[in-house]
Design an enzyme around this catalytic site. Structure first.
Site, PDB file in Angstrom:
ATOM      1  CE  LYS A  87       2.615  17.221  39.428  1.00 30.53           C
ATOM      2  NZ  LYS A  87       1.242  17.450  38.479  1.00 30.53           N
ATOM      3  CE  LYS A 115       1.717  12.553  37.444  1.00 33.63           C
ATOM      4  NZ  LYS A 115       0.058  12.790  37.360  1.00 33.63           N
TER       5      LYS A 115
HETATM    6  N1  C2G Z   1      -2.956  22.549  33.227  1.00 33.59           N
HETATM    7  C1  C2G Z   1      -3.367  23.610  32.379  1.00 33.59           C
HETATM    8  N2  C2G Z   1      -3.142  24.902  33.039  1.00 33.59           N
HETATM    9  C2  C2G Z   1      -2.386  25.175  34.015  1.00 33.59           C
HETATM   10  C3  C2G Z   1      -2.113  23.926  34.848  1.00 33.59           C
HETATM   11  C4  C2G Z   1      -2.599  22.493  34.480  1.00 33.59           C
HETATM   12  O1  C2G Z   1      -3.971  23.620  31.170  1.00 33.59           O
HETATM   13  N3  C2G Z   1      -2.309  26.269  34.590  1.00 33.59           N
HETATM   14  C5  C2G Z   1      -3.394  21.157  32.451  1.00 33.59           C
HETATM   15  C6  C2G Z   1      -2.062  20.441  32.439  1.00 33.59           C
HETATM   16  O2  C2G Z   1      -1.581  20.769  31.361  1.00 33.59           O
HETATM   17  C7  C2G Z   1      -2.684  18.883  32.470  1.00 33.59           C
HETATM   18  C8  C2G Z   1      -4.050  18.864  33.194  1.00 33.59           C
HETATM   19  O3  C2G Z   1      -4.384  20.511  33.462  1.00 33.59           O
HETATM   20  O4  C2G Z   1      -3.064  18.480  31.076  1.00 33.59           O
HETATM   21  C9  C2G Z   1      -3.723  18.527  34.703  1.00 33.59           C
HETATM   22  O5  C2G Z   1      -2.574  18.863  35.343  1.00 33.59           O
HETATM   23  P1  C2G Z   1      -1.777  18.300  36.596  1.00 33.59           P
HETATM   24  O6  C2G Z   1      -2.809  17.766  37.501  1.00 33.59           O
HETATM   25  O7  C2G Z   1      -0.510  18.936  36.773  1.00 33.59           O
HETATM   26  O8  C2G Z   1      -1.578  16.928  35.696  1.00 33.59           O
HETATM   27  P2  C2G Z   1      -0.036  16.361  35.529  1.00 33.59           P
HETATM   28  O9  C2G Z   1       0.669  16.139  36.831  1.00 33.59           O
HETATM   29  O10 C2G Z   1       0.652  16.897  34.333  1.00 33.59           O
HETATM   30  O11 C2G Z   1      -0.401  14.504  34.948  1.00 33.59           O
HETATM   31  O12 C2G Z   1      -0.002  10.742  32.528  1.00 33.59           O
HETATM   32  C10 C2G Z   1      -0.216  12.245  32.419  1.00 33.59           C
HETATM   33  C11 C2G Z   1      -0.056  12.806  33.763  1.00 33.59           C
HETATM   34  O13 C2G Z   1      -1.021  12.126  34.753  1.00 33.59           O
HETATM   35  C12 C2G Z   1      -0.547  14.185  33.724  1.00 33.59           C
END
Ligand code: C2G
Length: 129
Positions: free
Chosen positions: A46, A44
């Protein structure tokens, strides 16, 4: 049993994650999280700070989360949603529209993100300490 499924990295667990998980749990009876492995996070683009095992432990300690499974690929969602007998698949709205192809098997929802907090911002602050 109404099962909600979501996916994420949940690195440096913060209030944005908590608020999303709380809202997701309120949509059903059971909330299951597909947690990105450290290896998948490299795919991803990250690099996680907290290793998978610890991120999993943190999520399972969260009152809104009922179970966690590994997310290793982009392509596993359909199979996961069928296995988990999911009614709803939901993500924060930074993913809006990205998973609409799954609408034939589940209700797909995108919820507003919590503003002014993200793992990326936390990493920046930590680096400035
Ligand atoms: N999120 C949120 N508000 C934030 C930060 C994150 O609502 N301030 C939500 C994101 O939109 C996501 C969830 O928390 O739905 C997890 O965020 P991440 O860990 O950044 O996930 P991500 O890297 O987007 O991985 O296949 C899908 C991916 O694995 C999603």
């Amino acid at each position: 049993m109404k099962t909600v499924v979501t996916y994420g990295t949940f690195d440096l667990f913060h209030v944005g994650h908590v608020r999303l998980l709380k809202r997701l749990k309120s949509l059903g009876d059971k909330l299951v999280v597909g947690l990105s492995t450290d290896e998948f996070n490299l795919v991803k683009g990250k690099k996680t700070i907290i290793p998978y095992a610890d991120r999993r432990e943190v999520l399972l300690a969260c009152q809104y989360v009922d179970d966690v499974f590994e997310e290793n690929t982009w392509e596993q969602k359909r199979e996961d949603l069928i296995r988990e007998q999911a009614t709803i698949f939901a993500m924060g709205d930074d993913w809006a529209g990205k998973f609409d192809d799954l609408q034939d098997i589940v209700e797909v929802l995108y919820l507003p993100r919590t503003q002014d907090i993200s793992t990326t911002e936390l990493k920046t602050v930590i680096n400035q300490i």
